[in-house]
Design a protein around this motif. Structure first.
Motif, mmCIF file in Angstrom:
data_model
loop_
_atom_site.group_PDB
_atom_site.id
_atom_site.type_symbol
_atom_site.label_atom_id
_atom_site.label_comp_id
_atom_site.label_asym_id
_atom_site.label_seq_id
_atom_site.Cartn_x
_atom_site.Cartn_y
_atom_site.Cartn_z
ATOM 1 N N PRO A 84 -64.068 -47.652 -64.859
ATOM 2 C CA PRO A 84 -62.105 -47.564 -64.639
ATOM 3 C C PRO A 84 -62.310 -46.710 -63.000
ATOM 4 O O PRO A 84 -61.349 -47.550 -61.615
ATOM 5 N N GLU A 85 -62.980 -45.543 -62.242
ATOM 6 C CA GLU A 85 -62.912 -45.655 -61.117
ATOM 7 C C GLU A 85 -63.396 -46.292 -59.730
ATOM 8 O O GLU A 85 -62.714 -46.257 -58.646
ATOM 9 N N MET A 86 -64.100 -47.448 -60.302
ATOM 10 C CA MET A 86 -63.983 -48.466 -58.932
ATOM 11 C C MET A 86 -63.120 -49.288 -59.459
ATOM 12 O O MET A 86 -62.398 -49.673 -58.218
ATOM 13 N N GLN A 136 -63.149 -45.404 -46.336
ATOM 14 C CA GLN A 136 -63.253 -46.686 -46.535
ATOM 15 C C GLN A 136 -63.668 -47.983 -47.816
ATOM 16 O O GLN A 136 -62.631 -48.647 -48.173
ATOM 17 N N ARG A 137 -64.653 -47.487 -47.787
ATOM 18 C CA ARG A 137 -64.748 -48.849 -48.923
ATOM 19 C C ARG A 137 -66.178 -47.717 -49.994
ATOM 20 O O ARG A 137 -67.343 -46.834 -49.483
ATOM 21 N N VAL A 138 -66.550 -48.790 -51.196
ATOM 22 C CA VAL A 138 -68.013 -48.168 -52.289
ATOM 23 C C VAL A 138 -68.239 -49.427 -51.981
ATOM 24 O O VAL A 138 -67.794 -50.009 -52.720
ATOM 25 N N ASP A 141 -70.940 -50.214 -57.280
ATOM 26 C CA ASP A 141 -70.628 -49.701 -58.945
ATOM 27 C C ASP A 141 -71.365 -48.862 -59.634
ATOM 28 O O ASP A 141 -71.982 -49.850 -60.214
ATOM 29 N N ARG A 142 -72.070 -47.535 -59.516
ATOM 30 C CA ARG A 142 -73.402 -46.921 -59.812
ATOM 31 C C ARG A 142 -73.040 -47.239 -61.429
ATOM 32 O O ARG A 142 -74.292 -47.562 -61.827
ATOM 33 N N VAL A 143 -72.313 -46.867 -61.984
ATOM 34 C CA VAL A 143 -72.164 -47.069 -63.190
ATOM 35 C C VAL A 143 -72.209 -47.828 -64.320
ATOM 36 O O VAL A 143 -72.952 -48.730 -64.787
#
Length: 508
Positions: A84-86, A136-138, A141-143
Motif C-alpha cells: 500500500p505504501e508503494m 523523488q523516487r523509491v 518495493d521491499r515489502v
C-alpha cells in the motif's frame, strides 16, 4: 489384517509396499502428498497407519516437524499488486495532491495503512494543503520483494520475518510427520495376529501355523467394576468403630422428618428462638403437622416452658401446641436423643451410652463450607452423678482416638445444655486451635419432665462428619465432597481412612 477402517488399510498397504523397494520414507507429509492425487487418503490416514505399524514393530518411525512461512490473503494481495505504501507513493504527482483526491484512489482501510507506512518510511509529507513526495523516487518495493521471496520458498532474515509477521502478512505453518524405516518384524503385508487360542484353531489343527500376539506382562488389568465407598462412609465407619469400642449403642436415626416438639420443645428450646424461624428450618407442607405426641409428656413440657419447675423459672410465655405440632426436616440428631431419653425414662432406670451419625437439614446459604444438608455425629452418656469433669474426660478419650490429644474448652450457650462447652483441637497444619465440636450437660428442664430420676445426668457432644473428612482427604470445598458435583474419580481413587494413626495426627 482385516481393518475396520478401509482408509487405514489402504495407507498401511502403501507404506509397507513402498518400504519393500525403498530403504525409507524420509517425510510422511511428502509421501502423503504423492498419494493424495487420487483423493482416497490424506496425511492423517498415513500417520494413523504409521503409528499402528510402529506399535506392532513392522516399522520404526521418528517424528519430524517442518515449519514453513505462508502468505496471508493480505500478503498475497501485496505480493501481486505491491505494498500500500508503494502504491500511495506512486499515486502522488510531482506537484502534490490534496489528501481528499488521493484518498479517492484507495479503499479506506488500505489508505490508512498506506499513509502510516509511507510516513514511517519518510517517503511522504502530509501538509495542510497538499500531500507531496519527500524523496523523488523509491527504487524497490521491499515489502513486495520479501513476500515474493517467501512465496518462492527463499530465505529472508529474522528481522524481516518479524516485520512481516507484525503486519500480519505472513503466518507460520507447522506440520508434523514421520520418517519411516523397516522394523524388526517388517513384512510386505500385515499378518493377522491371533490374540486368543480358539476352539476353531484346535479343531483345524493349525495352532503351530498361527502368529500369536506376544503377551504384555506389564499391562494393567481391566479396571474392576465393583462399587466404591464414598469418603464420608469411610470416615463414618472409623468413627462408628470408635464409639463401639467405647461401649456405645447406636440410636435409630431413620426419622428425617420430625415434629417441632421433639426437635425443639422437648429440648427446652423456646418457641420464639431464632433457630425455629423458616429462614433456618425446612418446614413441611404435606403433612404439615403431626398427630402423634405423648399427651401427658406434652403437658409437662408446656408447663416447664410457661411457668418453670424443678427450680427453674421457665421462659414465661404462652406455649402454643400448634407450633409444637409443625413437621420439619430435623435440624440436628439431638431430636433422636430426646426420643431415646424419653423411652429410657419409661422403664426402670439403667445407665446408657448412645451415639448417632446421620443427616440433618438446615436452611442455610450454600458456599464452600456450608450445605443445606450435612451429617452430624452425636454421643451421649446417661448415668447417675455425672459431672462436667466426666464430660471432659470422655471427650479427651474420644478425640484422642481420632488422633487429637491437645484439646481446649471454651464456655458457650446452648438452650438445652448447661453448662455448655465449645471444643477446640490443635491443628498442626494450621498451627493453631480450631473449633471441632460442641458439648454440654442436658438441662434438668429437659430431663426431669421426661420422668428421669433427679440424680441422673446426661453429658453429650456433637460435631460434623464433613469437617474431619475434608481435613483427612485434603478437600477445601464441601461441594467437592457431598452433592451432585462430586467427581466420581474421587470416589474410586480415595484411600482407606485410617483415623488415629500418627500420620493422620499431622492432618487433624
Amino acid at each position: 489384517m482385516a481393518d475396520s477402517d478401509p482408509k487405514r488399510a489402504i495407507a498401511e498397504e502403501a507404506v509397507l509396499g513402498y518400504l519393500q523397494n525403498h530403504p525409507e520414507i524420509p517425510d510422511s507429509q511428502l509421501f502423503a502428498d504423492q498419494l493424495a492425487a487420487d483423493g482416497k487418503i490424506n496425511h492423517d490416514d498415513i500417520a494413523n497407519a504409521i503409528k499402528s505399524l510402529t506399535g506392532h514393530k513392522y516399522v520404526d518411525s521418528q517424528e519430524i516437524t517442518t515449519e514453513k512461512w505462508l502468505l496471508t490473503e493480505e500478503g498475497k494481495t501485496y505480493a501481486a499488486n505491491g505494498s500500500p505504501e508503494m502504491r500511495l507513493f506512486m499515486a502522488i504527482p510531482q506537484e502534490g495532491i490534496t489528501k481528499e483526491e488521493l484518498q479517492k484512489k484507495f479503499d479506506a482501510s488500505v489508505f490508512k495503512i498506506a499513509c502510516a507506512q509511507a510516513a514511517k518510511n519518510k517517503w511522504v509529507d502530509f501538509g495542510k494543503q497538499l500531500v507531496t513526495r519527500k524523496i523523488q523516487r523509491v527504487d524497490d518495493d521491499r515489502v513486495q520483494t520479501l513476500l515474493l521471496r517467501i512465496q518462492n520458498e527463499k530465505d529472508i532474515s529474522q528481522d524481516d520475518i518479524k516485520a512481516l509477521t507484525k503486519r500480519k502478512l505472513i503466518v507460520l505453518q507447522v506440520k508434523k510427520g514421520f520418517s519411516v524405516r523397516r522394523g524388526p518384524t517388517y513384512a510386505p503385508k500385515r499378518k493377522k495376529i491371533a490374540t486368543d487360542l480358539t476352539r476353531d484353531m484346535l479343531q483345524r489343527g493349525n495352532v503351530d501355523e498361527e502368529d500369536f500376539k506376544p503377551p504384555n506382562l506389564n499391562a494393567n488389568g481391566a479396571p474392576t467394576e465393583g462399587g466404591c465407598l464414598h469418603p464420608l462412609l469411610k470416615v463414618r465407619k472409623q468413627l462408628k468403630d470408635i464409639f463401639l469400642q467405647m461401649g456405645f449403642e447406636e440410636m435409630p436415626t431413620n426419622r428425617y422428618v420430625e415434629s417441632s416438639f421433639w426437635n425443639f420443645d422437648a429440648l427446652f428450646q423456646p418457641q420464639q428462638h431464632p433457630a425455629r424461624d423458616s429462614h433456618d428450618t425446612f418446614f413441611l407442607k404435606v403433612p404439615s403437622t403431626t398427630k402423634e405426641l405423648p399427651e401427658d409428656y406434652v403437658e409437662r413440657v408446656k408447663r416447664i416452658h410457661e411457668s418453670g419447675g424443678y427450680q427453674s423459672r421457665g421462659y414465661g410465655y404462652d406455649w402454643k401446641r400448634e407450633e409444637a405440632n409443625k413437621n420439619l426436616l430435623r435440624t440436628h440428631t439431638t431430636a433422636i436423643s430426646s426420643r431415646m431419653l424419653y423411652l429410657l425414662a419409661q422403664k426402670p432406670f439403667s445407665p446408657k451410652k448412645y451415639f448417632s451419625i446421620d443427616r440433618v437439614f438446615r436452611n442455610e446459604a450454600v458456599d464452600r463450607t456450608h450445605l443445606a444438608e450435612f451429617h452430624q455425629i452425636e454421643g451421649l452418656i446417661c448415668d447417675r452423678g455425672l459431672t462436667l469433669g466426666d464430660l471432659i474426660g470422655v471427650l479427651e478419650d474420644f478425640f484422642s482416638r481420632l488422633g487429637m490429644s491437645n484439646l481446649k474448652f471454651k464456655p458457650a450457650y446452648n438452650p438445652y445444655t448447661e453448662p455448655s462447652m465449645e471444643i477446640f483441637g490443635y491443628h498442626k497444619g494450621f498451627g493453631k486451635y480450631v473449633e471441632i465440636g460442641n458439648s454440654g450437660m442436658f438441662r434438668p428442664e429437659m430431663l426431669l419432665p421426661m420422668g428421669l430420676p433427679e440424680d441422673v445426668s446426661v453429658i453429650a457432644w456433637g460435631l460434623s462428619l464433613e469437617r474431619p473428612t475434608m481435613i483427612r482427604y485434603g478437600i477445601d470445598n464441601i461441594r467437592d465432597l457431598f452433592g451432585h458435583k462430586v467427581d466420581l474419580a474421587l470416589i474410586k481413587k480415595n484411600p482407606i481412612c485410617r483415623i488415629g494413626l500418627e500420620s493422620d495426627e499431622e492432618k487433624l
